[in-house]
Design a protein around this motif. Sequence first.
Motif, PDB file in Angstrom:
ATOM      1  N   SER A 282      36.816  38.552 -10.096  1.00  8.66           N
ATOM      2  CA  SER A 282      36.270  37.980  -8.854  1.00  8.66           C
ATOM      3  C   SER A 282      36.714  38.802  -7.647  1.00  8.66           C
ATOM      4  O   SER A 282      37.540  39.708  -7.761  1.00  8.66           O
ATOM      5  CB  SER A 282      36.727  36.530  -8.717  1.00  8.66           C
ATOM      6  OG  SER A 282      38.136  36.464  -8.569  1.00  8.66           O
ATOM      7  N   LYS A 283      36.150  38.460  -6.485  1.00 11.99           N
ATOM      8  CA  LYS A 283      36.442  39.214  -5.266  1.00 11.99           C
ATOM      9  C   LYS A 283      37.866  38.946  -4.758  1.00 11.99           C
ATOM     10  O   LYS A 283      38.600  38.169  -5.350  1.00 11.99           O
ATOM     11  CB  LYS A 283      35.408  38.852  -4.188  1.00 11.99           C
ATOM     12  CG  LYS A 283      33.984  39.340  -4.497  1.00 11.99           C
ATOM     13  CD  LYS A 283      33.050  39.105  -3.307  1.00 11.99           C
ATOM     14  CE  LYS A 283      31.622  39.554  -3.615  1.00 11.99           C
ATOM     15  NZ  LYS A 283      30.717  39.313  -2.453  1.00 11.99           N
ATOM     16  N   LEU A 284      38.230  39.620  -3.664  1.00 11.95           N
ATOM     17  CA  LEU A 284      39.610  39.556  -3.161  1.00 11.95           C
ATOM     18  C   LEU A 284      39.959  38.191  -2.572  1.00 11.95           C
ATOM     19  O   LEU A 284      41.053  37.689  -2.755  1.00 11.95           O
ATOM     20  CB  LEU A 284      39.818  40.665  -2.109  1.00 11.95           C
ATOM     21  CG  LEU A 284      41.208  40.810  -1.482  1.00 11.95           C
ATOM     22  CD1 LEU A 284      42.309  40.938  -2.528  1.00 11.95           C
ATOM     23  CD2 LEU A 284      41.249  42.018  -0.546  1.00 11.95           C
ATOM     24  N   PHE A 285      39.001  37.589  -1.848  1.00 11.58           N
ATOM     25  CA  PHE A 285      39.340  36.348  -1.138  1.00 11.58           C
ATOM     26  C   PHE A 285      38.486  35.160  -1.539  1.00 11.58           C
ATOM     27  O   PHE A 285      38.579  34.096  -0.932  1.00 11.58           O
ATOM     28  CB  PHE A 285      39.211  36.567   0.381  1.00 11.58           C
ATOM     29  CG  PHE A 285      40.118  37.647   0.901  1.00 11.58           C
ATOM     30  CD1 PHE A 285      41.495  37.571   0.707  1.00 11.58           C
ATOM     31  CD2 PHE A 285      39.607  38.734   1.594  1.00 11.58           C
ATOM     32  CE1 PHE A 285      42.332  38.558   1.194  1.00 11.58           C
ATOM     33  CE2 PHE A 285      40.440  39.728   2.077  1.00 11.58           C
ATOM     34  CZ  PHE A 285      41.811  39.639   1.875  1.00 11.58           C
ATOM     35  N   CYS A 286      37.571  35.345  -2.505  1.00 12.72           N
ATOM     36  CA  CYS A 286      36.706  34.235  -2.918  1.00 12.72           C
ATOM     37  C   CYS A 286      36.375  34.395  -4.400  1.00 12.72           C
ATOM     38  O   CYS A 286      36.677  35.414  -5.012  1.00 12.72           O
ATOM     39  CB  CYS A 286      35.423  34.204  -2.071  1.00 12.72           C
ATOM     40  SG  CYS A 286      34.434  35.715  -2.207  1.00 12.72           S
ATOM     41  N   GLY A 287      35.734  33.387  -4.976  1.00 13.01           N
ATOM     42  CA  GLY A 287      35.461  33.384  -6.414  1.00 13.01           C
ATOM     43  C   GLY A 287      34.174  34.076  -6.823  1.00 13.01           C
ATOM     44  O   GLY A 287      33.749  33.979  -7.976  1.00 13.01           O
ATOM     45  N   CYS A 288      33.529  34.786  -5.897  1.00 13.09           N
ATOM     46  CA  CYS A 288      32.297  35.495  -6.255  1.00 13.09           C
ATOM     47  C   CYS A 288      32.607  36.604  -7.265  1.00 13.09           C
ATOM     48  O   CYS A 288      33.667  37.222  -7.206  1.00 13.09           O
ATOM     49  CB  CYS A 288      31.675  36.133  -5.014  1.00 13.09           C
ATOM     50  SG  CYS A 288      31.006  34.931  -3.869  1.00 13.09           S
ATOM     51  N   ALA A 289      31.639  36.853  -8.144  1.00 12.85           N
ATOM     52  CA  ALA A 289      31.838  37.872  -9.174  1.00 12.85           C
ATOM     53  C   ALA A 289      31.921  39.255  -8.548  1.00 12.85           C
ATOM     54  O   ALA A 289      31.177  39.580  -7.616  1.00 12.85           O
ATOM     55  CB  ALA A 289      30.699  37.818 -10.187  1.00 12.85           C
TER      56      ALA A 289
ATOM     57  N   ASN B  69      25.937  37.571  -5.501  1.00 19.41           N
ATOM     58  CA  ASN B  69      27.366  37.242  -5.564  1.00 19.41           C
ATOM     59  C   ASN B  69      27.903  37.056  -4.147  1.00 19.41           C
ATOM     60  O   ASN B  69      28.662  37.871  -3.637  1.00 19.41           O
ATOM     61  CB  ASN B  69      28.127  38.343  -6.305  1.00 19.41           C
ATOM     62  CG  ASN B  69      27.618  38.530  -7.716  1.00 19.41           C
ATOM     63  OD1 ASN B  69      27.389  37.550  -8.428  1.00 19.41           O
ATOM     64  ND2 ASN B  69      27.400  39.771  -8.115  1.00 19.41           N
ATOM     65  N   ILE B  70      27.476  35.966  -3.535  1.00 18.64           N
ATOM     66  CA  ILE B  70      27.890  35.696  -2.157  1.00 18.64           C
ATOM     67  C   ILE B  70      28.245  34.221  -2.012  1.00 18.64           C
ATOM     68  O   ILE B  70      27.791  33.394  -2.802  1.00 18.64           O
ATOM     69  CB  ILE B  70      26.773  36.048  -1.138  1.00 18.64           C
ATOM     70  CG1 ILE B  70      25.463  35.338  -1.513  1.00 18.64           C
ATOM     71  CG2 ILE B  70      26.569  37.546  -1.067  1.00 18.64           C
ATOM     72  CD1 ILE B  70      24.348  35.528  -0.497  1.00 18.64           C
ATOM     73  N   CYS B  71      29.104  33.947  -1.022  1.00 17.77           N
ATOM     74  CA  CYS B  71      29.517  32.564  -0.777  1.00 17.77           C
ATOM     75  C   CYS B  71      29.884  32.449   0.703  1.00 17.77           C
ATOM     76  O   CYS B  71      29.938  33.455   1.407  1.00 17.77           O
ATOM     77  CB  CYS B  71      30.684  32.192  -1.678  1.00 17.77           C
ATOM     78  SG  CYS B  71      32.251  32.899  -1.153  1.00 17.77           S
ATOM     79  N   PRO B  72      30.169  31.236   1.176  1.00 15.81           N
ATOM     80  CA  PRO B  72      30.511  31.095   2.605  1.00 15.81           C
ATOM     81  C   PRO B  72      31.674  31.987   3.029  1.00 15.81           C
ATOM     82  O   PRO B  72      31.670  32.516   4.147  1.00 15.81           O
ATOM     83  CB  PRO B  72      30.884  29.611   2.705  1.00 15.81           C
ATOM     84  CG  PRO B  72      30.051  28.943   1.644  1.00 15.81           C
ATOM     85  CD  PRO B  72      30.035  29.930   0.499  1.00 15.81           C
ATOM     86  N   THR B  73      32.665  32.235   2.145  1.00 15.50           N
ATOM     87  CA  THR B  73      33.829  33.038   2.558  1.00 15.50           C
ATOM     88  C   THR B  73      33.447  34.500   2.775  1.00 15.50           C
ATOM     89  O   THR B  73      33.741  35.075   3.820  1.00 15.50           O
ATOM     90  CB  THR B  73      34.950  32.939   1.499  1.00 15.50           C
ATOM     91  OG1 THR B  73      35.335  31.574   1.394  1.00 15.50           O
ATOM     92  CG2 THR B  73      36.145  33.774   1.894  1.00 15.50           C
ATOM     93  N   CYS B  74      32.755  35.108   1.789  1.00 17.32           N
ATOM     94  CA  CYS B  74      32.451  36.532   1.979  1.00 17.32           C
ATOM     95  C   CYS B  74      31.256  36.735   2.909  1.00 17.32           C
ATOM     96  O   CYS B  74      30.971  37.870   3.301  1.00 17.32           O
ATOM     97  CB  CYS B  74      32.295  37.257   0.645  1.00 17.32           C
ATOM     98  SG  CYS B  74      31.059  36.625  -0.465  1.00 17.32           S
ATOM     99  N   LEU B  75      30.583  35.655   3.275  1.00 19.33           N
ATOM    100  CA  LEU B  75      29.539  35.759   4.307  1.00 19.33           C
ATOM    101  C   LEU B  75      30.116  35.457   5.688  1.00 19.33           C
ATOM    102  O   LEU B  75      29.412  35.521   6.687  1.00 19.33           O
ATOM    103  CB  LEU B  75      28.405  34.776   4.014  1.00 19.33           C
ATOM    104  CG  LEU B  75      27.466  35.159   2.857  1.00 19.33           C
ATOM    105  CD1 LEU B  75      26.487  34.029   2.598  1.00 19.33           C
ATOM    106  CD2 LEU B  75      26.729  36.454   3.171  1.00 19.33           C
TER     107      LEU B  75
HETATM  108 ZN    ZN Z   1      32.244  35.166  -1.904  1.00 20.72          ZN
END
Ligand code: ZN
Lengths: 472, 103
Positions: free
Chosen positions: A24-31, A41-47
């Motif tokens: 997963s990514k550095l700060f969120c659970g996206c692949a 592979n995006i979520c509120p944190t990496c956006l």
């Molecule tokens: Zn993310």
Amino acid sequence: MTDSVQEWEVVIGLEVHCELNTASKLFCGCANVFGDEPNTNICPTCLGLPGSLPVVNEAAVTKAMTLGRALGCTVSNSIFARKNYFYPDMPKDYQVTQYEEPTNSDGELALGDGSIVQIERAHIEEDTGKTTHVGGDGRIHGAGHSLVDYNRAGVPLVEIVSRPVIRSARQAKTYVEELRAVVLAIDVSDARMDQGSMRVDANVSVRPVGSDELRTRSEVKNINSLRSLGLAIEYETRRHIDLYEAGESPLQQTRHWDEAAGRTRDGRSKEDADDYRYFAEPDLVPLEPTQAQIAAIDESLPPSPALRRTRLAEAVGVDPADVAIVVMRGQDQLALDAVGIGADGAKTLARIENELAVEDWSAITADALADVVTRETTGKLSATQAKHVIAGLVEAGGTVDEVVATLGIASVDSGELVGMLDALIEQHEDEWARLADGDRKLQGFFVGQIMQLTNGQADGKIVQTLIAERLR
Amino acid sequence: MQLMSERITRDEVAHVADLARLALSSDELDRFTTQLSDVLEHAADVEALDLSDVEPMAHPLPLVNVLRPDAIVRSVDRDAVLAEAPDVEEDQFRVPTILGDQP
Ligand SMILES: [Zn+2]
């Protein structure tokens, strides 16, 4: 031309970005995956959406520290910082990185050529998204727009910053190759320059030979292969020297390597560090690894490529630089095993280097390799036959006897050849007498006869030696 | 001379505004120069304190090593996110031509 010509030397520092191969990514659970459909592979944190909070990926920190220790760095308590800049590859308008207190600092890397490159720091940061420019009329400055894919935004990476101690394009390439070997050996990144999981920026300046000043540097980006790295450094070195010799000076700026044109191009004037307005990331707390954690990492490290080179070089009795390729390909254990079984060291090394320059050599065993090499050094296989047999072993595995049978290589040993030669001398008494009288042309006649009898399987050199022995 | 503050110059404010891509009018530049100057004046009050026996803090909370396991968690649906974007093309965010380079 009465002026003495000024001699210049190039000063290179490299910044190597390595994406860590976490799930997963550095700060969120996206692949963390290369090549997925855009923006899957995006979520509120990496956006960077309001209300989202980053939480650090434990595996990324461990892998970063592992890389640090493999490079001989000191691992320290560290904090994250925001690097503020305006560019749509980061939706937050800042990149989370480490600035004042990085996780890894003060390491070094011993290269295959015997030189050592000091490493200033190896800090953790998040990767940016990927922007693609869509030109209106295909021209860079024409009307158009850009498309942004945030799959890569937030992927963990380590930026390894060397000190400006690299002195040639060749050494720069060797350094990156070595770094790649280390990264692969400890499995923290797949380190593929073609896919961007390993990226190199080169800081280049020149100075008069003998001086220790650091002059204005340019930072060359967009380098996508080792070959480009060498070409970009050579181009930039020449450009700086030409400017100084014309009485001008290079600007401190970012430049882009243009692969098609084989040159660097003007980029933005380099911003001052102040312009990034770094400040401590308030959403993340410090990292404080324990001594036990660091000791466990040290325990887990495989032998470094430098150590493996020394080990193989000693076993074979050559210079460590001579085994660099074999170690880089990960074939050193195969070589050590074959030599351990009793195969000749130099010949084993030569056969591996030349005949195993292939993607997949897993089918050949150390036993088979040792057997082939020994048959070659004792004259049971000619050099050409040995190469064919190794190719057969790489292709299908098995034993040397099996491959010899499959390839239809007649096992021609010296004993059989002596018998054949005796018979030939009887059949061609006149020719043999003329050869003995010094008519050297007739040596070719006898070698040719034996080759015919063995369907070309005999080793020409051995046949010549046998003839010479009989003539004595 | 209110405009020529000691703590920050009008040019510095214009530069910082430019970095943040803020277009400020001449009046706004004057106003924010004064305001930022007041903020920096306040910071100078703190700087003036003798803090030699206070450990520097990286964070106000007494926490370290807040970590999560390396597990993939599926989140938002792409279409829902792209539906909020001002402009979309080929499942990507479409933005105006980017001036200048990537840092
Ligand atoms: Zn993310």
